[in-house]
Design a protein around this motif. Structure first.
Motif, PDB file in Angstrom:
ATOM      1  N   GLN A  77       0.816  -1.211   0.000  1.00 25.92           N
ATOM      2  CA  GLN A  77       0.000   0.000   0.000  1.00 25.92           C
ATOM      3  C   GLN A  77       0.855   1.269   0.000  1.00 25.92           C
ATOM      4  O   GLN A  77       0.363   2.350  -0.270  1.00 25.92           O
ATOM      5  CB  GLN A  77      -0.935   0.021   1.219  1.00 25.92           C
ATOM      6  CG  GLN A  77      -2.141  -0.894   1.100  1.00 25.92           C
ATOM      7  CD  GLN A  77      -1.776  -2.357   1.195  1.00 25.92           C
ATOM      8  OE1 GLN A  77      -1.222  -2.812   2.187  1.00 25.92           O
ATOM      9  NE2 GLN A  77      -2.071  -3.113   0.156  1.00 25.92           N
ATOM     10  N   ALA A  78       2.131   1.122   0.318  1.00 31.78           N
ATOM     11  CA  ALA A  78       3.060   2.252   0.310  1.00 31.78           C
ATOM     12  C   ALA A  78       4.474   1.698   0.253  1.00 31.78           C
ATOM     13  O   ALA A  78       4.720   0.530   0.582  1.00 31.78           O
ATOM     14  CB  ALA A  78       2.882   3.130   1.545  1.00 31.78           C
ATOM     15  N   ASN A 103       2.392   2.833  -5.717  1.00 26.66           N
ATOM     16  CA  ASN A 103       1.850   4.118  -5.294  1.00 26.66           C
ATOM     17  C   ASN A 103       2.313   4.482  -3.883  1.00 26.66           C
ATOM     18  O   ASN A 103       2.911   3.671  -3.184  1.00 26.66           O
ATOM     19  CB  ASN A 103       0.321   4.081  -5.349  1.00 26.66           C
ATOM     20  CG  ASN A 103      -0.195   3.853  -6.756  1.00 26.66           C
ATOM     21  OD1 ASN A 103       0.300   4.455  -7.711  1.00 26.66           O
ATOM     22  ND2 ASN A 103      -1.193   2.987  -6.893  1.00 26.66           N
ATOM     23  N   ASN A 104       1.999   5.695  -3.480  1.00 27.49           N
ATOM     24  CA  ASN A 104       2.372   6.173  -2.137  1.00 27.49           C
ATOM     25  C   ASN A 104       3.858   5.970  -1.884  1.00 27.49           C
ATOM     26  O   ASN A 104       4.274   5.426  -0.861  1.00 27.49           O
ATOM     27  CB  ASN A 104       1.550   5.452  -1.062  1.00 27.49           C
ATOM     28  CG  ASN A 104       0.107   5.897  -1.049  1.00 27.49           C
ATOM     29  OD1 ASN A 104      -0.208   7.045  -1.351  1.00 27.49           O
ATOM     30  ND2 ASN A 104      -0.788   4.980  -0.704  1.00 27.49           N
ATOM     31  N   LEU A 105       4.659   6.438  -2.835  1.00 22.15           N
ATOM     32  CA  LEU A 105       6.109   6.278  -2.737  1.00 22.15           C
ATOM     33  C   LEU A 105       6.718   7.465  -1.996  1.00 22.15           C
ATOM     34  O   LEU A 105       6.516   8.618  -2.375  1.00 22.15           O
ATOM     35  CB  LEU A 105       6.725   6.175  -4.129  1.00 22.15           C
ATOM     36  CG  LEU A 105       8.253   6.084  -4.178  1.00 22.15           C
ATOM     37  CD1 LEU A 105       8.730   4.762  -3.571  1.00 22.15           C
ATOM     38  CD2 LEU A 105       8.752   6.235  -5.612  1.00 22.15           C
ATOM     39  N   VAL A 106       7.488   7.168  -0.961  1.00 30.14           N
ATOM     40  CA  VAL A 106       8.228   8.164  -0.198  1.00 30.14           C
ATOM     41  C   VAL A 106       9.698   8.039  -0.584  1.00 30.14           C
ATOM     42  O   VAL A 106      10.296   6.978  -0.390  1.00 30.14           O
ATOM     43  CB  VAL A 106       8.063   7.958   1.320  1.00 30.14           C
ATOM     44  CG1 VAL A 106       8.834   9.023   2.091  1.00 30.14           C
ATOM     45  CG2 VAL A 106       6.588   7.963   1.700  1.00 30.14           C
ATOM     46  N   VAL A 107      10.263   9.084  -1.147  1.00 30.89           N
ATOM     47  CA  VAL A 107      11.673   9.048  -1.549  1.00 30.89           C
ATOM     48  C   VAL A 107      12.505   9.844  -0.554  1.00 30.89           C
ATOM     49  O   VAL A 107      12.384  11.065  -0.457  1.00 30.89           O
ATOM     50  CB  VAL A 107      11.874   9.608  -2.974  1.00 30.89           C
ATOM     51  CG1 VAL A 107      13.362   9.724  -3.284  1.00 30.89           C
ATOM     52  CG2 VAL A 107      11.192   8.712  -3.994  1.00 30.89           C
ATOM     53  N   ASP A 108      13.314   9.123   0.205  1.00 34.17           N
ATOM     54  CA  ASP A 108      14.320   9.753   1.056  1.00 34.17           C
ATOM     55  C   ASP A 108      15.586   9.784   0.212  1.00 34.17           C
ATOM     56  O   ASP A 108      16.245   8.750   0.040  1.00 34.17           O
ATOM     57  CB  ASP A 108      14.521   8.921   2.325  1.00 34.17           C
ATOM     58  CG  ASP A 108      15.502   9.548   3.309  1.00 34.17           C
ATOM     59  OD1 ASP A 108      15.962  10.686   3.047  1.00 34.17           O
ATOM     60  OD2 ASP A 108      15.813   8.917   4.326  1.00 34.17           O
ATOM     61  N   SER A 220      10.955   8.893   7.078  1.00 34.65           N
ATOM     62  CA  SER A 220      10.392   8.475   5.793  1.00 34.65           C
ATOM     63  C   SER A 220       9.628   7.157   5.917  1.00 34.65           C
ATOM     64  O   SER A 220       8.580   6.973   5.286  1.00 34.65           O
ATOM     65  CB  SER A 220      11.487   8.368   4.733  1.00 34.65           C
ATOM     66  OG  SER A 220      12.527   7.506   5.143  1.00 34.65           O
ATOM     67  N   ALA A 221      10.127   6.240   6.757  1.00 38.92           N
ATOM     68  CA  ALA A 221       9.424   4.977   6.968  1.00 38.92           C
ATOM     69  C   ALA A 221       8.097   5.199   7.688  1.00 38.92           C
ATOM     70  O   ALA A 221       7.093   4.546   7.376  1.00 38.92           O
ATOM     71  CB  ALA A 221      10.300   4.012   7.765  1.00 38.92           C
ATOM     72  N   ALA A 222       8.090   6.116   8.633  1.00 37.38           N
ATOM     73  CA  ALA A 222       6.843   6.416   9.359  1.00 37.38           C
ATOM     74  C   ALA A 222       5.816   7.070   8.439  1.00 37.38           C
ATOM     75  O   ALA A 222       4.613   6.809   8.554  1.00 37.38           O
ATOM     76  CB  ALA A 222       7.138   7.307  10.561  1.00 37.38           C
ATOM     77  N   LEU A 227       0.824   6.191   5.367  1.00 37.25           N
ATOM     78  CA  LEU A 227       0.151   6.141   4.068  1.00 37.25           C
ATOM     79  C   LEU A 227      -0.441   4.749   3.835  1.00 37.25           C
ATOM     80  O   LEU A 227      -1.558   4.619   3.325  1.00 37.25           O
ATOM     81  CB  LEU A 227       1.136   6.481   2.949  1.00 37.25           C
ATOM     82  CG  LEU A 227       1.584   7.946   2.862  1.00 37.25           C
ATOM     83  CD1 LEU A 227       2.669   8.102   1.799  1.00 37.25           C
ATOM     84  CD2 LEU A 227       0.405   8.864   2.562  1.00 37.25           C
ATOM     85  N   ALA A 228       0.308   3.717   4.210  1.00 32.44           N
ATOM     86  CA  ALA A 228      -0.195   2.349   4.060  1.00 32.44           C
ATOM     87  C   ALA A 228      -1.455   2.123   4.889  1.00 32.44           C
ATOM     88  O   ALA A 228      -2.335   1.339   4.510  1.00 32.44           O
ATOM     89  CB  ALA A 228       0.884   1.343   4.462  1.00 32.44           C
TER      90      ALA A 228
END
Length: 278
Positions: A77-78, A103-108, A220-222, A227-228
């Motif tokens: 989901q993320a 989807n719901n990609l967080v790029v650090d 970023s993981a949080a 989001l998930a």
């Protein structure tokens, strides 16, 4: 029997043998958000609280196989990216994000340490800018990474705000969170959000501890975990910042150098500190 609906998040990042950052920190963060954590390891590091002594890249084919194995069977989901190390790995990850429609990609954008040392070469940075970041729901650069992405010098809050807007416009990314963890004075611990509409300054309590290893990975993981769980992006960022702040309050005074943040504070009976906490 019907399967229970469980939120799943994927981390695509490096392994930290000292357990303070990278895959290890991301999976702990997912777990303490009651999100099932999956992973694709991009590199293996030999490191501890004193620093990194060796880094070995995984073959890009192995990274692709890990991502495909998780997404095609379990689904996510993320997702978040951390240390991607080189141009070939960044390009391969960007292609998988596109092909598998993650989807719901967080790029650090792990390319410069909080101390200002560049960790990847200019070609890799260029691929990160053009191939991966535009696919992100949010990019979370630290001060030095924001300087590279925006081309601006950042020494104060106003310059952080300008950089966030420039990154949003030039990189065509959905939202930007410029982190002020490496700032001094009034800018310390202050983050700046911009999504093309709303420019916000996020302030929380400044925690006085030297044990801050893994804060960027944890944040970023949080965000990805929230989001998930179905939160909107702005809420996910706010909740993630609260989580990191509390984890800093229970940071671990281990090793001879800079210890990590303490993820397992929810398990403490009364959240009292002990000799093992800073």
């Amino acid at each position: 029997m019907n399967k229970r609906s469980i939120a799943v998040a994927l981390t695509i990042a490096g392994s930290d043998s000292g357990g303070g950052a990278g895959i290890q920190t991301d999976l702990r963060t997912f777990a303490f958000h009651c999100v099932h954590g999956t992973s694709a390891i991009t590199c293996i590091t030999a490191q501890n609280t004193l620093g990194v002594t060796r880094v070995d890249a995984m073959p890009k084919e192995a990274i692709i196989a890990q991502i495909q194995a998780v997404v095609e069977d379990i689904g996510v989901q993320a997702a978040k990216t951390g240390m991607l190390l080189n141009q070939d790995i960044i390009a391969a990850v960007a292609e998988q994000v596109k092909v598998l429609q993650i989807n719901n990609l967080v790029v650090d954008p792990v390319m410069v340490s909080r101390a200002g040392a560049q960790l990847i070469d200019d070609q890799a940075i260029n691929t990160l800018r053009h191939d991966l970041i535009p696919q992100a729901a949010i990019v979370t650069p630290n001060r030095y990474e924001a300087q590279i992405l925006s081309g601006l010098e950042i020494t104060n809050l106003e310059e952080m705000q300008t950089a966030a807007q420039v990154i949003h416009q030039q990189l065509n990314v959905n939202a930007v969170l410029v982190k002020g963890g490496g700032m001094s004075g009034a800018g310390r611990g202050v983050d700046v959000w911009f999504d093309g509409d709303k420019l916000e300054v996020l302030k929380t309590e400044v925690v006085d501890t030297k044990n801050t290893h893994g804060t960027g990975c944890t944040l970023s993981a949080a965000i990805a975990a929230n989001l998930a769980l179905g939160h909107d992006l702005w809420t996910a960022v706010q909740e993630a910042k609260k989580y990191v702040t509390t984890a800093l309050q229970y940071s671990l005074d281990i090793g001879q150098g800079q210890g990590p943040v303490g993820h397992f504070f929810p398990l403490l009976p009364s959240r009292d500190s002990s000799a093992h906490f800073s």
